[in-house]
Every structure is written in structure tokens, then in C-alpha cells.
Design a protein around this motif. Structure first.
Motif, PDB file in Angstrom:
ATOM      1  N   ASP A 173      40.233  29.446  32.531  1.00  0.00           N
ATOM      2  CA  ASP A 173      40.192  30.520  31.538  1.00  0.00           C
ATOM      3  C   ASP A 173      39.022  31.462  31.776  1.00  0.00           C
ATOM      4  N   LEU A 174      37.838  30.891  32.028  1.00  0.00           N
ATOM      5  CA  LEU A 174      36.679  31.744  32.299  1.00  0.00           C
ATOM      6  C   LEU A 174      36.874  32.498  33.611  1.00  0.00           C
ATOM      7  N   PHE A 175      37.463  31.865  34.607  1.00  0.00           N
ATOM      8  CA  PHE A 175      37.747  32.550  35.868  1.00  0.00           C
ATOM      9  C   PHE A 175      38.610  33.790  35.607  1.00  0.00           C
ATOM     10  N   ASP A 176      39.659  33.631  34.816  1.00  0.00           N
ATOM     11  CA  ASP A 176      40.532  34.770  34.501  1.00  0.00           C
ATOM     12  C   ASP A 176      39.768  35.874  33.780  1.00  0.00           C
ATOM     13  N   ARG A 177      38.962  35.499  32.788  1.00  0.00           N
ATOM     14  CA  ARG A 177      38.188  36.510  32.049  1.00  0.00           C
ATOM     15  C   ARG A 177      37.173  37.193  32.954  1.00  0.00           C
ATOM     16  N   ALA A 178      36.485  36.419  33.810  1.00  0.00           N
ATOM     17  CA  ALA A 178      35.488  37.000  34.712  1.00  0.00           C
ATOM     18  C   ALA A 178      36.143  37.945  35.713  1.00  0.00           C
ATOM     19  N   CYS A 179      37.302  37.572  36.252  1.00  0.00           N
ATOM     20  CA  CYS A 179      38.004  38.458  37.194  1.00  0.00           C
ATOM     21  C   CYS A 179      38.443  39.741  36.506  1.00  0.00           C
ATOM     22  N   ARG A 180      38.846  39.627  35.262  1.00  0.00           N
ATOM     23  CA  ARG A 180      39.215  40.827  34.495  1.00  0.00           C
ATOM     24  C   ARG A 180      37.987  41.730  34.329  1.00  0.00           C
ATOM     25  N   ARG A 181      36.838  41.117  34.037  1.00  0.00           N
ATOM     26  CA  ARG A 181      35.609  41.908  33.898  1.00  0.00           C
ATOM     27  C   ARG A 181      35.218  42.569  35.216  1.00  0.00           C
ATOM     28  N   LEU A 182      35.378  41.850  36.330  1.00  0.00           N
ATOM     29  CA  LEU A 182      35.087  42.459  37.632  1.00  0.00           C
ATOM     30  C   LEU A 182      35.916  43.717  37.818  1.00  0.00           C
ATOM     31  N   ARG A 183      37.192  43.633  37.485  1.00  0.00           N
ATOM     32  CA  ARG A 183      38.070  44.816  37.612  1.00  0.00           C
ATOM     33  C   ARG A 183      37.671  45.893  36.604  1.00  0.00           C
ATOM     34  N   ASP A 184      37.452  45.497  35.340  1.00  0.00           N
ATOM     35  CA  ASP A 184      37.102  46.469  34.298  1.00  0.00           C
ATOM     36  C   ASP A 184      35.796  47.192  34.616  1.00  0.00           C
ATOM     37  N   PHE A 185      34.812  46.451  35.155  1.00  0.00           N
ATOM     38  CA  PHE A 185      33.508  47.025  35.480  1.00  0.00           C
ATOM     39  C   PHE A 185      33.497  47.657  36.872  1.00  0.00           C
ATOM     40  N   ARG A 186      34.661  47.608  37.555  1.00  0.00           N
ATOM     41  CA  ARG A 186      34.814  48.164  38.903  1.00  0.00           C
ATOM     42  C   ARG A 186      33.799  47.588  39.889  1.00  0.00           C
ATOM     43  N   ILE A 187      33.648  46.275  39.817  1.00  0.00           N
ATOM     44  CA  ILE A 187      32.759  45.562  40.732  1.00  0.00           C
ATOM     45  C   ILE A 187      33.588  45.110  41.921  1.00  0.00           C
ATOM     46  N   GLU A 188      33.164  45.538  43.090  1.00  0.00           N
ATOM     47  CA  GLU A 188      33.873  45.170  44.307  1.00  0.00           C
ATOM     48  C   GLU A 188      33.843  43.656  44.464  1.00  0.00           C
ATOM     49  N   HIS A 189      34.980  43.070  44.816  1.00  0.00           N
ATOM     50  CA  HIS A 189      35.063  41.630  44.989  1.00  0.00           C
ATOM     51  C   HIS A 189      36.056  41.311  46.101  1.00  0.00           C
ATOM     52  N   TRP A 190      35.940  40.085  46.619  1.00  0.00           N
ATOM     53  CA  TRP A 190      36.728  39.689  47.780  1.00  0.00           C
ATOM     54  C   TRP A 190      37.229  38.259  47.606  1.00  0.00           C
ATOM     55  N   ALA A 191      38.269  37.921  48.350  1.00  0.00           N
ATOM     56  CA  ALA A 191      38.792  36.558  48.372  1.00  0.00           C
ATOM     57  C   ALA A 191      38.025  35.679  49.353  1.00  0.00           C
TER      58      ALA A 191
ATOM     59  N   ARG B  39      36.608  40.425  53.918  1.00  0.00           N
ATOM     60  CA  ARG B  39      37.746  41.012  54.630  1.00  0.00           C
ATOM     61  C   ARG B  39      38.977  41.181  53.746  1.00  0.00           C
ATOM     62  N   ARG B  40      38.955  40.572  52.558  1.00  0.00           N
ATOM     63  CA  ARG B  40      40.113  40.639  51.660  1.00  0.00           C
ATOM     64  C   ARG B  40      39.687  41.230  50.316  1.00  0.00           C
ATOM     65  N   PRO B  41      39.423  42.535  50.275  1.00  0.00           N
ATOM     66  CA  PRO B  41      38.927  43.159  49.050  1.00  0.00           C
ATOM     67  C   PRO B  41      39.957  43.135  47.921  1.00  0.00           C
ATOM     68  N   GLY B  42      39.434  43.016  46.701  1.00  0.00           N
ATOM     69  CA  GLY B  42      40.271  43.085  45.512  1.00  0.00           C
ATOM     70  C   GLY B  42      41.142  41.864  45.287  1.00  0.00           C
ATOM     71  N   GLU B  43      40.924  40.801  46.053  1.00  0.00           N
ATOM     72  CA  GLU B  43      41.752  39.601  45.941  1.00  0.00           C
ATOM     73  C   GLU B  43      40.925  38.398  45.505  1.00  0.00           C
ATOM     74  N   THR B  44      41.616  37.326  45.127  1.00  0.00           N
ATOM     75  CA  THR B  44      41.014  36.018  44.920  1.00  0.00           C
ATOM     76  C   THR B  44      41.675  35.064  45.908  1.00  0.00           C
ATOM     77  N   ASN B  45      41.113  33.872  46.066  1.00  0.00           N
ATOM     78  CA  ASN B  45      41.698  32.904  46.991  1.00  0.00           C
ATOM     79  C   ASN B  45      42.187  31.662  46.246  1.00  0.00           C
ATOM     80  N   THR B  46      42.929  30.843  46.945  1.00  0.00           N
ATOM     81  CA  THR B  46      43.409  29.576  46.390  1.00  0.00           C
ATOM     82  C   THR B  46      42.988  28.431  47.302  1.00  0.00           C
ATOM     83  N   GLU B  47      41.741  28.458  47.720  1.00  0.00           N
ATOM     84  CA  GLU B  47      41.203  27.431  48.613  1.00  0.00           C
ATOM     85  C   GLU B  47      40.839  26.174  47.828  1.00  0.00           C
ATOM     86  N   HIS B  48      40.807  25.059  48.508  1.00  0.00           N
ATOM     87  CA  HIS B  48      40.292  23.795  47.974  1.00  0.00           C
ATOM     88  C   HIS B  48      40.992  23.348  46.690  1.00  0.00           C
ATOM     89  N   GLY B  49      42.262  23.706  46.524  1.00  0.00           N
ATOM     90  CA  GLY B  49      43.007  23.270  45.357  1.00  0.00           C
ATOM     91  C   GLY B  49      42.707  24.015  44.083  1.00  0.00           C
TER      92      GLY B  49
END
Length: 124
Positions: A69-87, A92-102
Motif C-alpha cells: 500500500d505504501l509502495f503504491d502511494r509513494a509511486c503515485r507521489r513520485l508521479r504527482d511530484f514529477r520525480i524521475e524514477h526508474w525500474a 535504463r527503464r525510466p518511469g517504470e517499477t520492477n518485479t524483482e525478488h518476488g
């Protein structure tokens, strides 16, 4: 008593700005501050102390284990605040998240340029 992690000092250009960034993004509690430190506390009692060292800041990496839940809220804030993020840590994978390590993960930088990572499952 076993060894546990108690606190770390995070170098900042503006300690209040950095503390506010972490507090808002990760929904952290303020803690009593003193001297050169603006402090926040994690739920497990670990203290994050933000300080302005007066020298060139070297980039460090800080990874936070959060629930889905916090991950979802934090990712929403990253987008809302226009903070560049990567997977990925190589950025190399801007604007994405990853599904590593389960679980899921995302990388981004704080106001002082430190590399931050949010993960929903521990690596080990």
C-alpha cells in the motif's frame, strides 16, 4: 543484547527540505531535532538524521522496505511530484517499477542526489 541498527546521518544541501521529502514520500514521523540535525523516525525506531555537512555531498544509497500500500502511494507521489524514477539502478527503464525478488521496486533520487530504492520484499 544483539546489535540493531539505530540511526544514520544523511547529508543534505538543505536538511529541512530533505527531511520533508522523506517524510511526505514515506509517511514518516517527525522526531525531536537538535543541534545540526533535523530528525525523522521509522516505525522500527531507526532515526534518520539530516544534516548539512558544508562539503561536497557524496551520493549514498538508501533502500527502504515498504508494504504494498505504501509502495503504491509513494509511486503515485513520485508521479504527482514529477520525480524521475526508474525500474533499475542503472536508470535504463525510466518511469517504470520492477518485479524483482518476488516483490516490486523503484529507484529515484532525493533532493541531495542520494540514490533511493523502495522495495516490497526483502532481498534475503
Amino acid at each position: 543484547m544483539t546489535a540493531t541498527f539505530n540511526h544514520t546521518i544523511i547529508a543534505a544541501r538543505d536538511r529541512d527540505e530533505s527531511a520533508r521529502f522523506y517524510r511526505e514520500l514515506l509517511e514518516l514521523r517527525e522526531a525531536p531535532s537538535w543541534g545540526a540535525f533535523t530528525n525523522l523516525q521509522l516505525d522500527d525506531g531507526v532515526l534518520l538524521q539530516f544534516a548539512e555537512p558544508g562539503v561536497e555531498i557524496q551520493m549514498n544509497h538508501y533502500a527502504f522496505l515498504v508494504d504494498d500500500d505504501l509502495f503504491d502511494r509513494a509511486c503515485r507521489r513520485l508521479r504527482d511530484f514529477r520525480i524521475e524514477h526508474w525500474a533499475d539502478p542503472q536508470m535504463r527503464r525510466p518511469g517504470e517499477t520492477n518485479t524483482e525478488h518476488g516483490g516490486r521496486g523503484v529507484y529515484f533520487k532525493d533532493p541531495a542526489g542520494h540514490g533511493l530504492e523502495l522495495i516490497t520484499r526483502p532481498y534475503v
